[in-house]
Scaffold this motif. Structure first.
Motif, PDB file in Angstrom:
ATOM      1  N   ASP A 268       0.843  -1.197   0.000  1.00 61.06           N
ATOM      2  CA  ASP A 268       0.000   0.000   0.000  1.00 61.06           C
ATOM      3  C   ASP A 268       0.883   1.254   0.000  1.00 61.06           C
ATOM      4  OD1 ASP A 268      -1.664   2.221   0.809  1.00 61.06           O
ATOM      5  OD2 ASP A 268      -3.148   0.755   1.500  1.00 61.06           O
ATOM      6  N   ALA A 270       0.127   4.424  -0.317  1.00 63.72           N
ATOM      7  CA  ALA A 270      -0.363   5.537   0.499  1.00 63.72           C
ATOM      8  C   ALA A 270       0.030   5.343   1.963  1.00 63.72           C
ATOM      9  CB  ALA A 270      -1.881   5.658   0.358  1.00 63.72           C
ATOM     10  N   ASP A 271      -0.103   4.113   2.463  1.00 63.73           N
ATOM     11  CA  ASP A 271       0.296   3.830   3.844  1.00 63.73           C
ATOM     12  C   ASP A 271       1.807   3.989   4.010  1.00 63.73           C
ATOM     13  OD1 ASP A 271      -2.234   3.390   4.753  1.00 63.73           O
ATOM     14  OD2 ASP A 271      -1.986   1.233   5.115  1.00 63.73           O
ATOM     15  N   GLU A 273       3.830   5.992   2.355  1.00 64.63           N
ATOM     16  CA  GLU A 273       4.161   7.420   2.371  1.00 64.63           C
ATOM     17  C   GLU A 273       3.736   8.052   3.691  1.00 64.63           C
ATOM     18  OE1 GLU A 273       2.111   8.788  -1.092  1.00 64.63           O
ATOM     19  OE2 GLU A 273       3.790   8.359  -2.429  1.00 64.63           O
ATOM     20  N   ARG A 274       2.558   7.660   4.175  1.00 63.18           N
ATOM     21  CA  ARG A 274       2.076   8.217   5.436  1.00 63.18           C
ATOM     22  C   ARG A 274       2.962   7.766   6.602  1.00 63.18           C
ATOM     23  NH1 ARG A 274      -4.001   7.359   8.089  1.00 63.18           N
ATOM     24  NH2 ARG A 274      -3.693   8.807   9.852  1.00 63.18           N
TER      25      ARG A 274
END
Length: 295
Positions: A268, A270-271, A273-274
């Motif tokens: 994932d 997005a996860d 990067e977060r």
């Protein structure tokens, strides 16, 4: 001396958590290739003893570093010492890790599993990144686990303040290892520094002995005859650190020295990067724009 032996003796590998289990076996395995080694442990006497053992196994040179990686101040001190003492760094093996059944806080006020298993390698790698780039082609090898497949990064309760479980915290940290390795690979795209993660297998070690869960006290002893030896568990780390055909392979997850698919959550972006942003904040580090990252 063969050309390959000469190349091995000129290469330097740093291994965290190297005083026992998979870390010690990784150091011994890399020593037999003739690499120069730097090993990290928490206890001076034990670390020096392992350094002597590794030197006897054939390492061209062994340097011992002592640091408690649950402390960010210690991670930073370690990085400073490494930069002072090692003019080059070809391989960084992020091997340190642990399991704690009950919730413990570090000197920084962070949950210990997340701090040791994820934030320590995150911070140390970033602090040593310029040296790895200067030594390129170089490699970052992060020891994760198939436990990441049942993990979930709970961004609303990363520190387990509301609902702590030793196994859940461990699984989350191992997923964080995979996400970190993949995001690092993406950020280093265009450089000659690779980043990969791995599952070492279920290995017979003293893992979790400081604060064991019931499964470790009662079930693991029964299963020990069927578990991998530390040397077998270290094989994939050694493969990722040395295999010539992996010099340009990055962003992968490996098991039994073969590339395999991680969990869906492990891919994932997005996860990933977060998690990078949150981790940078937790260690007081800017998240610099680097090669491969959109501006």
């Amino acid at each position: 001396m063969s050309r390959r032996s000469e190349e091995s003796r000129s290469r330097v590998a740093l291994i965290t958590g190297a005083t026992g289990g998979i870390g010690k076996a990784t150091a011994l395995g890399l020593a037999r290739t003739g690499m120069q080694l730097a090993i990290v442990g928490r206890d001076r006497e034990r670390t020096d003893a392992i350094a002597r053992t590794v030197r006897e196994a054939g390492a061209a040179d062994v340097q011992a570093f002592v640091a408690d990686l649950s402390s960010q101040a210690e991670v930073r001190r370690l990085a400073d010492e490494v930069l002072q003492r090692l003019p080059r760094l070809d391989v960084l093996v992020n091997n340190v890790g642990g399991f704690w059944q009950t919730r413990h806080l570090t000197a920084d006020g962070l949950e210990r599993t997340f701090a040791v298993n994820h934030l320590a390698p995150f911070l140390l790698t970033n602090l040593l990144l310029d040296r790895l780039k200067q030594s390129a082609p170089s490699r970052v090898v992060t020891v994760s686990s198939n436990a990441h497949r049942t993990g979930r990064v709970d961004f609303d309760d990363l520190q387990g303040e509301r609902n702590y479980s030793g196994s859940r915290a461990y699984d989350q940290s191992k997923l964080a290892n995979v996400l970190f390795a993949f995001e690092l690979a993406r950020r280093l795209r265009g450089t000659l520094v690779t980043s990969n993660a791995l599952h070492p297998g279920v290995v017979r070690t003293a893992f979790g002995a400081e604060d064991p869960a019931a499964v470790q006290r009662f079930i693991v002893p029964v299963l020990k005859p069927f578990m991998k030896t530390p040397a077998q568990g270290a094989a994939t780390s050694i493969h990722l650190a040395t295999a010539p055909d992996l010099e340009q392979v990055t962003g992968g997850f490996f098991s039994n020295s073969r590339r395999v698919r991680p969990s869906r959550r492990g891919e994932d972006r997005a996860d990933a990067e977060r998690l990078w942003r949150v981790s940078a904040e937790l260690v007081g580090m800017d998240a610099p724009a680097v090669e491969g990252e959109r501006r």
